[in-house]
Design a protein around this motif. Structure first.
Motif, mmCIF file in Angstrom:
data_model
loop_
_atom_site.group_PDB
_atom_site.id
_atom_site.type_symbol
_atom_site.label_atom_id
_atom_site.label_comp_id
_atom_site.label_asym_id
_atom_site.label_seq_id
_atom_site.Cartn_x
_atom_site.Cartn_y
_atom_site.Cartn_z
ATOM 1 N N SER A 1 -16.721 19.708 -39.424
ATOM 2 C CA SER A 1 -15.875 20.612 -38.643
ATOM 3 C C SER A 1 -16.484 22.000 -38.577
ATOM 4 O O SER A 1 -16.897 22.567 -39.597
ATOM 5 N N ILE A 2 -16.543 22.547 -37.372
ATOM 6 C CA ILE A 2 -17.126 23.874 -37.155
ATOM 7 C C ILE A 2 -16.128 24.726 -36.381
ATOM 8 O O ILE A 2 -15.711 24.370 -35.279
ATOM 9 N N ALA A 3 -15.738 25.844 -36.965
ATOM 10 C CA ALA A 3 -14.811 26.770 -36.320
ATOM 11 C C ALA A 3 -15.584 27.721 -35.418
ATOM 12 O O ALA A 3 -16.509 28.407 -35.868
ATOM 13 N N ALA A 4 -15.199 27.749 -34.152
ATOM 14 C CA ALA A 4 -15.837 28.624 -33.166
ATOM 15 C C ALA A 4 -15.098 29.961 -33.162
ATOM 16 O O ALA A 4 -14.162 30.173 -32.389
ATOM 17 N N ALA A 5 -15.534 30.859 -34.016
ATOM 18 C CA ALA A 5 -14.833 32.132 -34.171
ATOM 19 C C ALA A 5 -15.022 33.052 -32.971
ATOM 20 O O ALA A 5 -14.383 34.099 -32.896
ATOM 21 N N TRP A 6 -15.892 32.666 -32.024
ATOM 22 C CA TRP A 6 -16.032 33.459 -30.784
ATOM 23 C C TRP A 6 -14.896 33.152 -29.800
ATOM 24 O O TRP A 6 -14.777 33.804 -28.773
#
Length: 225
Positions: free
Chosen positions: A183-188
């Motif tokens: 899982s990768i959170a796209a903080a953009w």
């Protein structure tokens, strides 16, 4: 994190900046009700939460309210009438997808948008090259249920454990964990009401090209070992 064999993306707030058109639909509804337009900054964080989030932010109306369903239908019809007037890919996304293609990695889209909207929007954003496109009604369940992610992996012919899923909402991370994907959170992106630091994602990244750098490094390490 294992070297990915496929990378899967949420759409709104991850690949595409669709908040301007979603917010515009809310404000058309507000004007119809003799209300002033809501500030864009107030509505933007809720863009990944769909009609539920945007109607809540724009009108303080919850799905349990008697008027919610009629407002939801009105919102979706208004959004469909101007689905890509201002929407576009985030600035670094074309470079990210081009870099993934150069690595010969398949990539796809998993969104909670209904097919009605996904099928209209994806060609306008030049994302037709996605190897799979899973909408909110492709399977019986939407995110955070893992069913859409499993379906994407099935269509790609790749075990879910070898996929990375990138999204800007807590539900994206919950779905990835439930499916056994990294899982990768796209903080953009829009990120909703909570900070990505609280989501327990495997990675939190702040730009699309940061993701590309990590994927390239993983593949370089794998090819040289």
């Amino acid at each position: 994190m294992q070297t990915p064999k496929a990378i899967l993306f949420d759409l709104d707030g991850t690949l595409a900046d669709t908040a301007p058109d979603l917010a515009a639909a809310v404000n058309v509804m507000r004007v119809r009700r003799n209300l002033p337009p809501a500030p864009y900054e107030q509505l933007r964080p809720y863009a990944s939460a769909g009609a539920r989030g945007l109607i809540g932010a724009g009108f303080n109306v919850a799905p349990t309210d008697p008027i919610y369903e009629a407002m939801r239908v009105e919102f979706l019809d208004q959004y469909a009438s101007a689905i890509a007037d201002q929407s576009c890919l985030f600035e670094e996304v074309p470079g990210l997808l081009s870099g993934i293609d150069q690595l010969l990695l398949p990539w796809g889209i998993i969104t909670n948008k209904a097919m009605r909207f996904t099928d209209a929007l994806v060609p306008l954003l030049d994302l037709k090259q996605a190897r799979c496109i899973i909408s909110g009604d492709t399977t019986p369940h939407a995110k955070p249920h893992p069913a859409p992610l499993y379906e994407a992996a099935r269509q790609l012919g790749i075990d879910a454990a070898h996929c990375w899923y990138v999204g800007d909402d807590l539900r994206d991370i919950q779905a990835a964990k439930a499916a056994g994907m990294h899982s990768i959170a796209a903080a953009w992106g829009y990120c909703g009401a909570t900070e990505p630091a609280h989501w327990e994602a495997d990675l939190i990244l702040h730009s699309p090209l940061e993701l590309l750098d990590i994927v390239r490094a993983k593949h370089l390490k794998t090819s040289s070992s």
